[in-house]
Design a protein around this motif. Structure first.
Motif, PDB file in Angstrom:
ATOM      1  N   ARG A 193      80.772  71.079  23.230  1.00 34.75           N
ATOM      2  CA  ARG A 193      79.539  71.568  22.602  1.00 34.75           C
ATOM      3  C   ARG A 193      78.615  72.385  23.503  1.00 34.75           C
ATOM      4  N   ARG A 194      78.837  72.410  24.793  1.00 40.02           N
ATOM      5  CA  ARG A 194      77.906  73.151  25.632  1.00 40.02           C
ATOM      6  C   ARG A 194      77.987  74.645  25.329  1.00 40.02           C
ATOM      7  N   GLU A 195      76.860  75.313  25.494  1.00 38.74           N
ATOM      8  CA  GLU A 195      76.776  76.750  25.269  1.00 38.74           C
ATOM      9  C   GLU A 195      77.152  77.463  26.569  1.00 38.74           C
ATOM     10  N   PRO A 196      78.277  78.189  26.618  1.00 35.95           N
ATOM     11  CA  PRO A 196      78.760  78.776  27.869  1.00 35.95           C
ATOM     12  C   PRO A 196      77.779  79.743  28.530  1.00 35.95           C
ATOM     13  N   GLN A 197      77.005  80.475  27.730  1.00 36.32           N
ATOM     14  CA  GLN A 197      76.057  81.421  28.310  1.00 36.32           C
ATOM     15  C   GLN A 197      74.805  80.740  28.845  1.00 36.32           C
ATOM     16  N   GLN A 198      74.606  79.525  28.427  1.00 37.91           N
ATOM     17  CA  GLN A 198      73.385  78.797  28.769  1.00 37.91           C
ATOM     18  C   GLN A 198      73.630  77.720  29.827  1.00 37.91           C
ATOM     19  N   SER A 199      74.901  77.408  30.082  1.00 37.90           N
ATOM     20  CA  SER A 199      75.208  76.264  30.937  1.00 37.90           C
ATOM     21  C   SER A 199      76.400  76.554  31.839  1.00 37.90           C
ATOM     22  N   ILE A 200      76.558  75.704  32.849  1.00 34.47           N
ATOM     23  CA  ILE A 200      77.750  75.740  33.692  1.00 34.47           C
ATOM     24  C   ILE A 200      78.245  74.307  33.889  1.00 34.47           C
ATOM     25  N   GLU A 201      79.542  74.170  34.093  1.00 37.64           N
ATOM     26  CA  GLU A 201      80.130  72.887  34.452  1.00 37.64           C
ATOM     27  C   GLU A 201      80.256  72.811  35.971  1.00 37.64           C
ATOM     28  N   LEU A 202      80.073  71.620  36.504  1.00 34.07           N
ATOM     29  CA  LEU A 202      80.193  71.418  37.941  1.00 34.07           C
ATOM     30  C   LEU A 202      80.846  70.063  38.189  1.00 34.07           C
ATOM     31  N   ARG A 203      81.819  70.039  39.093  1.00 27.80           N
ATOM     32  CA  ARG A 203      82.454  68.785  39.460  1.00 27.80           C
ATOM     33  C   ARG A 203      81.862  68.278  40.777  1.00 27.80           C
ATOM     34  N   TYR A 204      81.610  66.984  40.839  1.00 25.68           N
ATOM     35  CA  TYR A 204      81.088  66.365  42.062  1.00 25.68           C
ATOM     36  C   TYR A 204      81.999  66.670  43.247  1.00 25.68           C
ATOM     37  N   SER A 220      71.728  80.300  41.326  1.00 21.71           N
ATOM     38  CA  SER A 220      71.782  81.597  40.631  1.00 21.71           C
ATOM     39  C   SER A 220      71.700  81.409  39.126  1.00 21.71           C
ATOM     40  N   HIS A 221      72.377  80.392  38.619  1.00 22.62           N
ATOM     41  CA  HIS A 221      72.345  80.112  37.181  1.00 22.62           C
ATOM     42  C   HIS A 221      70.922  79.850  36.702  1.00 22.62           C
ATOM     43  N   PHE A 222      70.139  79.150  37.514  1.00 22.43           N
ATOM     44  CA  PHE A 222      68.764  78.834  37.140  1.00 22.43           C
ATOM     45  C   PHE A 222      67.771  79.936  37.506  1.00 22.43           C
ATOM     46  N   GLY A 223      68.243  81.010  38.129  1.00 22.15           N
ATOM     47  CA  GLY A 223      67.344  82.095  38.516  1.00 22.15           C
ATOM     48  C   GLY A 223      66.502  81.774  39.731  1.00 22.15           C
ATOM     49  N   ALA A 229      70.039  81.983  53.557  1.00 22.50           N
ATOM     50  CA  ALA A 229      69.152  81.159  54.372  1.00 22.50           C
ATOM     51  C   ALA A 229      68.578  79.991  53.574  1.00 22.50           C
ATOM     52  N   THR A 230      68.159  80.270  52.341  1.00 21.80           N
ATOM     53  CA  THR A 230      67.579  79.213  51.499  1.00 21.80           C
ATOM     54  C   THR A 230      68.616  78.165  51.139  1.00 21.80           C
ATOM     55  N   ILE A 231      69.789  78.605  50.710  1.00 21.96           N
ATOM     56  CA  ILE A 231      70.832  77.657  50.306  1.00 21.96           C
ATOM     57  C   ILE A 231      71.273  76.809  51.496  1.00 21.96           C
ATOM     58  N   GLU A 232      71.486  77.427  52.641  1.00 16.83           N
ATOM     59  CA  GLU A 232      71.899  76.691  53.840  1.00 16.83           C
ATOM     60  C   GLU A 232      70.860  75.654  54.225  1.00 16.83           C
ATOM     61  N   ARG A 233      69.589  76.024  54.148  1.00 20.85           N
ATOM     62  CA  ARG A 233      68.524  75.082  54.518  1.00 20.85           C
ATOM     63  C   ARG A 233      68.508  73.876  53.593  1.00 20.85           C
ATOM     64  N   ILE A 234      68.567  74.127  52.292  1.00 17.76           N
ATOM     65  CA  ILE A 234      68.497  73.030  51.327  1.00 17.76           C
ATOM     66  C   ILE A 234      69.710  72.104  51.464  1.00 17.76           C
ATOM     67  N   VAL A 235      70.896  72.680  51.579  1.00 18.15           N
ATOM     68  CA  VAL A 235      72.105  71.860  51.704  1.00 18.15           C
ATOM     69  C   VAL A 235      72.073  71.040  52.982  1.00 18.15           C
ATOM     70  N   THR A 236      71.617  71.638  54.063  1.00 19.68           N
ATOM     71  CA  THR A 236      71.524  70.907  55.340  1.00 19.68           C
ATOM     72  C   THR A 236      70.551  69.751  55.243  1.00 19.68           C
ATOM     73  N   GLU A 237      69.422  69.985  54.594  1.00 15.59           N
ATOM     74  CA  GLU A 237      68.414  68.936  54.450  1.00 15.59           C
ATOM     75  C   GLU A 237      68.906  67.781  53.580  1.00 15.59           C
ATOM     76  N   HIS A 238      69.918  68.033  52.758  1.00 12.85           N
ATOM     77  CA  HIS A 238      70.403  67.014  51.832  1.00 12.85           C
ATOM     78  C   HIS A 238      71.850  66.602  52.115  1.00 12.85           C
ATOM     79  N   ARG A 239      72.299  66.805  53.323  1.00 14.11           N
ATOM     80  CA  ARG A 239      73.636  66.341  53.675  1.00 14.11           C
ATOM     81  C   ARG A 239      73.665  64.812  53.664  1.00 14.11           C
ATOM     82  N   PHE A 240      74.856  64.248  53.551  1.00 17.35           N
ATOM     83  CA  PHE A 240      75.017  62.797  53.379  1.00 17.35           C
ATOM     84  C   PHE A 240      74.363  62.008  54.506  1.00 17.35           C
ATOM     85  N   ALA A 241      74.515  62.470  55.738  1.00 12.77           N
ATOM     86  CA  ALA A 241      73.954  61.736  56.876  1.00 12.77           C
ATOM     87  C   ALA A 241      72.443  61.612  56.759  1.00 12.77           C
TER      88      ALA A 241
END
Length: 297
Positions: A193-204, A220-223, A229-241
Motif C-alpha cells: 500500500r505504500r505510495e512509491p513517489q511519497q515513500s522509500i523502503e529501508l532495511r535495517y 534526500s527523500h525528506f529534502g 559533511a552533514t551526513i558524515e557528522r550525523i552518522v558519526t555522532e550516532h554510531r553504535f559505540a
C-alpha cells in the motif's frame, strides 16, 4: 512464590504502565510545544516540516529517528494514543492513526516514528496529507531475538509476564506462534500500500552496512541537507559505540536498549525447532524481502 513476591509481580508492571501512560501524555504536549516554537525559528529552512517513519518494531527506528532529529529545529513527537495502545495490547504494530494526526502537527517541526502498520486507513491518511515517509524493516528472525531480550527487561510491557520465565529457545518459539504472523502481515501491508513517489523502503541491515549512503538517501527523500559533511557528522555522532556508552558493535548488553547492534544474531540462538516454525510462518516473506534465496536455511 511468596505473597510479597506475588504482589510485586502484579504491582511493578501496573505502576510502570500507568506511570508511562501519564508520562506519555505530558511529554506529548511538551514535545509539540517545542516543535511549534522550533517551526517559528527554523521552519523556512525545510520543505517538509514533518518527517514520518513507519518502522517494524526492533528494526532500528529509534536510531533513524535520532539521526533525523539532529537537523536543527526538529523535535521528536510521539502521540499518546499510540503509547496507550501499546500498553494495552502489547504493541502498536497494528495501530491505526487518529484521523487528525497530521493536523496536529501543522506549523511544527516534527520527527514522528511509529510502528503503525500499512493499513488502508494509515496509507490513505499519509497520502491525503502528502507527508513523505520511510518504511523501515528488519530480518524477522533478528526481530524475534531482539524482542525476546527487550521484553524480559521491560516490566511495564504487557508481555513481560509471558517472557520473563522463558529461556531463549522458548521465547523464540512463543514469538513464532504469536507475533510472527502479524509482523509478516506488517511488512506485506506496507509493500502493498505504500505510495512509491511519497515513500522509500529501508532495511535495517542496509543501514548497518552503509549508514552514510543509506542515511544520505533518507535525507534526500525528506529534502534535508544531504551534503557529505552533514551526513558524515550525523552518522558519526550516532554510531553504535556512542549510543551504547562505548561498547563495540556485537558486544552484547542484555539490559541496554542498544543491545548488540548487529545483523544475523539469530544464528546464535535459533534451534532446529525455531527454524522450522519460522519457515512455516515467515519462510516466503524472508525470500520476498531478500533475506533468503530459498527455504533451505
Amino acid at each position: 512464590m511468596d505473597i510479597d513476591a506475588a504482589a510485586r509481580s502484579v504491582l511493578v508492571p501496573f505502576v510502570a504502565q500507568n506511570g508511562r501512560r501519564l508520562g506519555a501524555r505530558v511529554r506529548y504536549y511538551l514535545q509539540l510545544w517545542r516543535a511549534r516554537n522550533s517551526f517559528r525559528e527554523y521552519g523556512q529552512r525545510y520543505p517538509n516540516p514533518l518527517l514520518f517513519v513507519a518502522g517494524l518494531p526492533k528494526s532500528g527506528t529509534s536510531w533513524l529517528e535520532s539521526m533525523l532529529a539532529s537537523y536543527p529545529g526538529y523535535q521528536y513527537v510521539t502521540i499518546p494514543e499510540a503509547v496507550a495502545y501499546e500498553l494495552r495490547t502489547g504493541g502498536s504494530h497494528d495501530f491505526d492513526l487518529p484521523a487528525d494526526t497530521f493536523e496536529r502537527f501543522e506549523d511544527a517541526l516534527v520527527v514522528s516514528k511509529l510502528h503503525v502498520h500499512g493499513s488502508r486507513h494509515n496509507a490513505q491518511l499519509l497520502h491525503e496529507a502528502d507527508v513523505p515517509y520511510v518504511v523501515l524493516y528488519r530480518d524477522l528472525r533478528d526481530v524475534a531475538v531482539s524482542h525476546y531480550f527487550y521484553v524480559r527487561r521491560t516490566p511495564w510491557h504487557p508481555e513481560y509476564e509471558d517472557y520473563r520465565g522463558l529461556d531463549v529457545e522458548e521465547g523464540l518459539l512463543h514469538f513464532g506462534r504469536t507475533l510472527l504472523p502479524e509482523f509478516v502481515d506488517w511488512m506485506r501491508s506496507w509493500r502493498e500500500r505504500r505510495e512509491p513517489q511519497q515513500s522509500i523502503e529501508l532495511r535495517y541491515e542496509d543501514l548497518l552496512d552503509d549508514a552514510v549512503g543509506e542515511f544520505r538517501h533518507v535525507a534526500s527523500h525528506f529534502g534535508l541537507d544531504a551534503s557529505p559533511a552533514t551526513i558524515e557528522r550525523i552518522v558519526t555522532e550516532h554510531r553504535f559505540a556512542t549510543m551504547s556508552n562505548g561498547r563495540s558493535r556485537g558486544e552484547q548488553d542484555e539490559q541496554s536498549f542498544a543491545r548488540k547492534g548487529v545483523a544475523g544474531d539469530w544464528q546464535n540462538h535459533f534451534t532446529d525447532a525455531a527454524k522450522e516454525l519460522f519457515k512455516t510462518h515467515a519462510g516466503q516473506a524472508l525470500i520476498d524481502f531478500g533475506y533468503e534465496s530459498d527455504i533451505h536455511w
